[in-house]
Scaffold this active site. Structure first.
Site, PDB file in Angstrom:
ATOM      1  CB  SER A   8      -0.890   0.001   1.253  1.00 26.49           C
ATOM      2  OG  SER A   8      -1.617   1.195   1.324  1.00 26.49           O
ATOM      3  CG  HIS A  33      -3.518  -1.311  -2.461  1.00 29.65           C
ATOM      4  ND1 HIS A  33      -4.518  -2.120  -2.940  1.00 29.65           N
ATOM      5  CD2 HIS A  33      -4.117  -0.462  -1.599  1.00 29.65           C
ATOM      6  CE1 HIS A  33      -5.675  -1.781  -2.382  1.00 29.65           C
ATOM      7  NE2 HIS A  33      -5.458  -0.781  -1.579  1.00 29.65           N
ATOM      8  CG  ASP A  35      -5.412   2.495  -0.079  1.00 32.61           C
ATOM      9  OD1 ASP A  35      -4.542   2.094   0.715  1.00 32.61           O
ATOM     10  OD2 ASP A  35      -6.317   1.765  -0.514  1.00 32.61           O
ATOM     11  CG  MET A  37      -8.358   7.444   0.496  1.00 30.71           C
ATOM     12  SD  MET A  37      -7.793   7.422   2.228  1.00 30.71           S
ATOM     13  CE  MET A  37      -7.155   5.732   2.318  1.00 30.71           C
ATOM     14  CG  HIS A  66      -9.041   0.482  -2.514  1.00 29.67           C
ATOM     15  ND1 HIS A  66      -8.735   0.195  -1.204  1.00 29.67           N
ATOM     16  CD2 HIS A  66     -10.394   0.542  -2.564  1.00 29.67           C
ATOM     17  CE1 HIS A  66      -9.849   0.092  -0.494  1.00 29.67           C
ATOM     18  NE2 HIS A  66     -10.862   0.299  -1.298  1.00 29.67           N
ATOM     19  CG  MET A  68     -11.269   3.632  -0.483  1.00 25.76           C
ATOM     20  SD  MET A  68     -10.235   3.552   0.969  1.00 25.76           S
ATOM     21  CE  MET A  68      -8.661   3.289   0.194  1.00 25.76           C
ATOM     22  CG  MET A 137     -12.677  -1.914   2.646  1.00 30.92           C
ATOM     23  SD  MET A 137     -10.962  -1.572   2.240  1.00 30.92           S
ATOM     24  CE  MET A 137     -10.377  -0.818   3.763  1.00 30.92           C
ATOM     25  CG  ASP A 176      -7.055  -2.295   1.800  1.00 36.34           C
ATOM     26  OD1 ASP A 176      -7.375  -1.516   0.876  1.00 36.34           O
ATOM     27  OD2 ASP A 176      -6.212  -2.005   2.671  1.00 36.34           O
TER      28      ASP A 176
HETATM   29  C1  DX5 Z   1      -7.318   1.652   4.805  1.00 36.86           C
HETATM   30  C2  DX5 Z   1      -5.993   1.596   4.092  1.00 36.86           C
HETATM   31  C3  DX5 Z   1      -5.005   0.717   4.873  1.00 36.86           C
HETATM   32  C4  DX5 Z   1      -3.655   0.604   4.258  1.00 36.86           C
HETATM   33  C5  DX5 Z   1      -2.893  -0.544   4.893  1.00 36.86           C
HETATM   34  O1  DX5 Z   1      -8.198   2.411   4.062  1.00 36.86           O
HETATM   35  O2  DX5 Z   1      -6.199   1.055   2.802  1.00 36.86           O
HETATM   36  O3  DX5 Z   1      -5.564  -0.552   4.936  1.00 36.86           O
HETATM   37  O4  DX5 Z   1      -3.745   0.393   2.906  1.00 36.86           O
HETATM   38  O5  DX5 Z   1      -2.353  -0.082   6.069  1.00 36.86           O
HETATM   39  P1  DX5 Z   1      -2.340  -0.890   7.450  1.00 36.86           P
HETATM   40  O6  DX5 Z   1      -1.475  -2.131   7.266  1.00 36.86           O
HETATM   41  O7  DX5 Z   1      -1.719   0.093   8.386  1.00 36.86           O
HETATM   42  O8  DX5 Z   1      -3.756  -1.209   7.772  1.00 36.86           O
HETATM   43 ZN    ZN Z   2      -6.855  -0.057  -0.209  1.00 38.85          ZN
END
Ligand code: DX5
Ligand code: ZN
Length: 222
Positions: A8, A33, A35, A37, A66, A68, A137, A176
């Site tokens: 991530s 990955h 994220d 947002m 991903h 979000m 999730m 995740d």
């Molecule tokens: C949540 C994030 C986290 C991140 C992983 O929205 O997507 O899950 O990628 O980080 P840790 O391992 O700290 O959960």
């Molecule tokens: Zn994610």
């Protein structure tokens, strides 16, 4: 199913990102990955298309994107999506889920549906032909460093069973959130095969991410 690792990037050391991505590639991770947002679907913000394009220039690893974000259908074209990528949209983020998954498939990449912890598995009953991955999730989305919601282990197992009895054994399960060394083994046993690795595992010691990958692989590889 083959276990795959998807580090991530929101957890990477941004001051050392080029070198660390090269280390991840050398450690044979499977994806990167992202994220994404929007501060709306989830409270947090991370990075956008320009950041992704700059990472495209320094690696050939496929992207595990991903989204979000609210109404991801309005955002897809901003991202330089390429063959080999996975694109996850949240079931909860748009009215016409199947239409967006079809658009992702038309882009020639793997459509994935992401489910928040409180969204039941039965919601995907009528889109099984439209997806290649279900992203579970295991924390509430938006922030790294959270603790896995214990009930999510059972949800992973129920989802694997559900997909298998429906004849969709090829649909992969991605997890995740707090995919720690300890949790990853239990998630794998429950039926997950794509592991989003963040502060709980690979980036738990940013000075030695190669060892983090090694330790995670020791938990999840057959
Ligand atoms: C949540 C994030 C986290 C991140 C992983 O929205 O997507 O899950 O990628 O980080 P840790 O391992 O700290 O959960
Ligand atoms: Zn994610």
């Amino acid at each position: 199913m083959t276990s795959k690792i998807s580090p991530s990037l929101m957890c990477i050391d941004f001051t050392n990102i080029e070198e660390d991505i090269k280390l991840l590639k050398a450690s044979n991770v499977d994806y990167l990955h992202f994220d994404i947002m929007d501060g709306n679907f989830v409270p947090n913000y991370t990075f956008g298309p320009d950041f992704m394009n700059s990472i495209r220039k320094i690696t050939d690893l496929p992207f595990d994107i991903h989204l979000m974000v609210e109404n991801p259908e309005r955002k897809l074209d901003f991202f330089n999506i390429r063959e080999g990528d996975i694109v996850s949209i949240h079931y909860e983020s748009t009215t016409h889920v199947q239409r967006v998954l079809e658009k992702i498939k038309d882009l020639g990449v793997t459509p994935s549906i992401a489910l928040n912890p409180s969204t039941p598995i039965c919601c995907i009953e009528d889109i099984l032909d439209d997806i290649g991955v279900v992203l579970i999730m295991t924390v509430n989305p938006g922030f790294a460093g959270q603790k896995m919601i214990p009930a999510m282990l059972n949800k992973i197992g129920r989802l694997r069973h559900y997909l298998d009895i429906k004849g969709y054994k090829s649909i992969e399960i991605e997890v995740d959130g707090n995919v720690s060394f300890e949790n990853s083994r239990r998630m794998k046993k429950a039926g997950a095969n794509i592991f989003v690795a963040g502060t709980s595992s690979i980036f738990s010691n940013r000075k030695n991410i190669r060892n983090g990958v090694y330790r995670l692989k020791a938990q999840i590889m057959d």
